[in-house]
Design a protein around this motif. Structure first.
Motif, PDB file in Angstrom:
ATOM      1  N   GLN A  14       0.828  -1.199   0.000  1.00  0.00           N
ATOM      2  CA  GLN A  14       0.000   0.000   0.000  1.00  0.00           C
ATOM      3  C   GLN A  14       0.867   1.256   0.000  1.00  0.00           C
ATOM      4  O   GLN A  14       0.377   2.360  -0.271  1.00  0.00           O
ATOM      5  CB  GLN A  14      -0.926   0.008   1.215  1.00  0.00           C
ATOM      6  CG  GLN A  14      -1.955  -1.121   1.221  1.00  0.00           C
ATOM      7  CD  GLN A  14      -2.847  -1.092   2.446  1.00  0.00           C
ATOM      8  OE1 GLN A  14      -3.041  -0.039   3.053  1.00  0.00           O
ATOM      9  NE2 GLN A  14      -3.389  -2.238   2.832  1.00  0.00           N
ATOM     10  N   ILE A  26      -1.010  -3.853  -5.824  1.00  0.00           N
ATOM     11  CA  ILE A  26      -2.200  -4.641  -5.516  1.00  0.00           C
ATOM     12  C   ILE A  26      -3.405  -4.150  -6.316  1.00  0.00           C
ATOM     13  O   ILE A  26      -3.529  -2.967  -6.623  1.00  0.00           O
ATOM     14  CB  ILE A  26      -2.535  -4.638  -4.007  1.00  0.00           C
ATOM     15  CG1 ILE A  26      -2.816  -3.217  -3.498  1.00  0.00           C
ATOM     16  CG2 ILE A  26      -1.428  -5.283  -3.207  1.00  0.00           C
ATOM     17  CD1 ILE A  26      -3.310  -3.183  -2.051  1.00  0.00           C
ATOM     18  N   GLU A  28      -7.674  -4.753  -6.202  1.00  0.00           N
ATOM     19  CA  GLU A  28      -8.728  -5.276  -5.321  1.00  0.00           C
ATOM     20  C   GLU A  28     -10.092  -5.275  -5.995  1.00  0.00           C
ATOM     21  O   GLU A  28     -10.362  -4.461  -6.883  1.00  0.00           O
ATOM     22  CB  GLU A  28      -8.806  -4.415  -4.060  1.00  0.00           C
ATOM     23  CG  GLU A  28      -7.539  -4.398  -3.234  1.00  0.00           C
ATOM     24  CD  GLU A  28      -7.630  -3.425  -2.084  1.00  0.00           C
ATOM     25  OE1 GLU A  28      -8.303  -3.748  -1.081  1.00  0.00           O
ATOM     26  OE2 GLU A  28      -7.039  -2.329  -2.186  1.00  0.00           O
ATOM     27  N   GLY A  79      -6.075  -5.443   2.507  1.00  0.00           N
ATOM     28  CA  GLY A  79      -6.325  -4.496   1.436  1.00  0.00           C
ATOM     29  C   GLY A  79      -6.756  -3.135   1.942  1.00  0.00           C
ATOM     30  O   GLY A  79      -6.631  -2.814   3.124  1.00  0.00           O
ATOM     31  N   LEU A  88      -8.190 -10.203  -4.157  1.00  0.00           N
ATOM     32  CA  LEU A  88      -7.091  -9.242  -4.192  1.00  0.00           C
ATOM     33  C   LEU A  88      -5.930  -9.904  -4.918  1.00  0.00           C
ATOM     34  O   LEU A  88      -5.605 -11.061  -4.640  1.00  0.00           O
ATOM     35  CB  LEU A  88      -6.682  -8.825  -2.780  1.00  0.00           C
ATOM     36  CG  LEU A  88      -5.518  -7.844  -2.625  1.00  0.00           C
ATOM     37  CD1 LEU A  88      -5.705  -6.987  -1.352  1.00  0.00           C
ATOM     38  CD2 LEU A  88      -4.161  -8.547  -2.557  1.00  0.00           C
ATOM     39  N   PRO A 146      -3.042   2.271  -4.746  1.00  0.00           N
ATOM     40  CA  PRO A 146      -4.297   1.501  -4.767  1.00  0.00           C
ATOM     41  C   PRO A 146      -5.525   2.326  -5.127  1.00  0.00           C
ATOM     42  O   PRO A 146      -6.436   1.839  -5.803  1.00  0.00           O
ATOM     43  CB  PRO A 146      -4.395   0.944  -3.341  1.00  0.00           C
ATOM     44  CG  PRO A 146      -2.989   0.856  -2.870  1.00  0.00           C
ATOM     45  CD  PRO A 146      -2.288   2.033  -3.491  1.00  0.00           C
TER      46      PRO A 146
END
Length: 245
Positions: A14, A26, A28, A79, A88, A146
């Motif tokens: 993150q 990442i 999601e 997440g 994810l 993200p």
């Protein structure tokens, strides 16, 4: 159950420092993960609920290095979503490509667009209008944040985003540069072509004054009501719509 080591690793992505150190980011939610599974991007981990995994084609699952079945609470723990009933993915960043400015179509340039949600929405808007290249100033939000990935709704898989010194880019090109300025020409009366660069500025300050000298065509969306300003993503959509009418 996820190990503490993996939880720590996933959560570290993150942060920009660790994303770029590991060259991973990442993705999601059902929409984003479905888009990345259908792309050519390499996926290291797929954390998925049992229900979501059963919906995925076998050939897509086979491209993932490691699939881990998890609960919704585990997805929330690693997440950024408040709720996530799907998946994810941990995805490898693409190899850096040499920058080559297209000279046969319209591209976007973003000057100091710092809000990740705005950048992600602009990526989605660009995808809608068939724009495949965005040039960001070095101060703009990180493409792999993200919030950028989430706001793009999967469009990040189809757009090339480069981070460049915009002065150097504009100095080296003979393409027309369209810029959104309050002092610009009424966009509804402007002659627009689909080849060139559209420059959009910072959320509160607009286009940096040092870049105005490179603008060959300044554009303005006339105000008819009492709002002080338009969100940069909304303004981008309005201007692009006029380019492609």
């Amino acid at each position: 159950m996820l190990s503490k080591r993996l939880i720590k690793y996933f959560k570290s992505l993150q942060l920009k420092k660790y994303r770029h150190q590991e060259r991973k980011f990442i993705v999601e939610g059902a929409k984003g993960v479905s888009e990345v599974l259908a792309s050519d991007l390499a996926i290291d981990f797929l954390l998925t609920t049992k229900v979501y995994a059963e919906l995925l084609p076998t050939d897509q699952l086979s491209k993932v290095k490691e699939v881990i079945e998890v609960t919704e609470s585990e997805l929330k723990a690693v997440g950024t979503f408040q709720t996530n009933s799907a998946a994810l993915a941990v995805v490898s960043m693409e190899e850096k490509h040499d920058f080559l400015l297209p000279n046969d179509r319209l591209v976007l340039a973003l000057d100091d667009v710092r809000d990740p949600g705005n950048l992600g929405t602009i990526i989605r808007i660009a995808d809608w209008y068939g724009i495949d290249t965005i040039i960001c100033s070095l101060e703009s939000a990180d493409f792999y944040n993200p919030k950028v990935i989430n706001a793009s709704m999967g469009s990040f898989t189809r757009i090339k985003v480069y981070y460049k010194d915009l002065k150097e880019v504009f100095t080296a090109t003979e393409l027309p540069v369209y810029g959104a300025l309050l002092s610009g020409e009424n966009i509804y009366k402007s002659q627009l072509t689909n080849i060139g660069i559209l420059l959009m500025g910072n959320e509160s300050q607009g286009i940096n004054s040092d870049l105005e000298q490179y603008i060959s065509h300044s554009l303005h969306i006339p105000r008819r009501g009492g709002a002080e300003s338009l969100n940069v993503a909304i303004a981008t959509a309005v201007i692009l719509d006029n380019f492609f009418r």
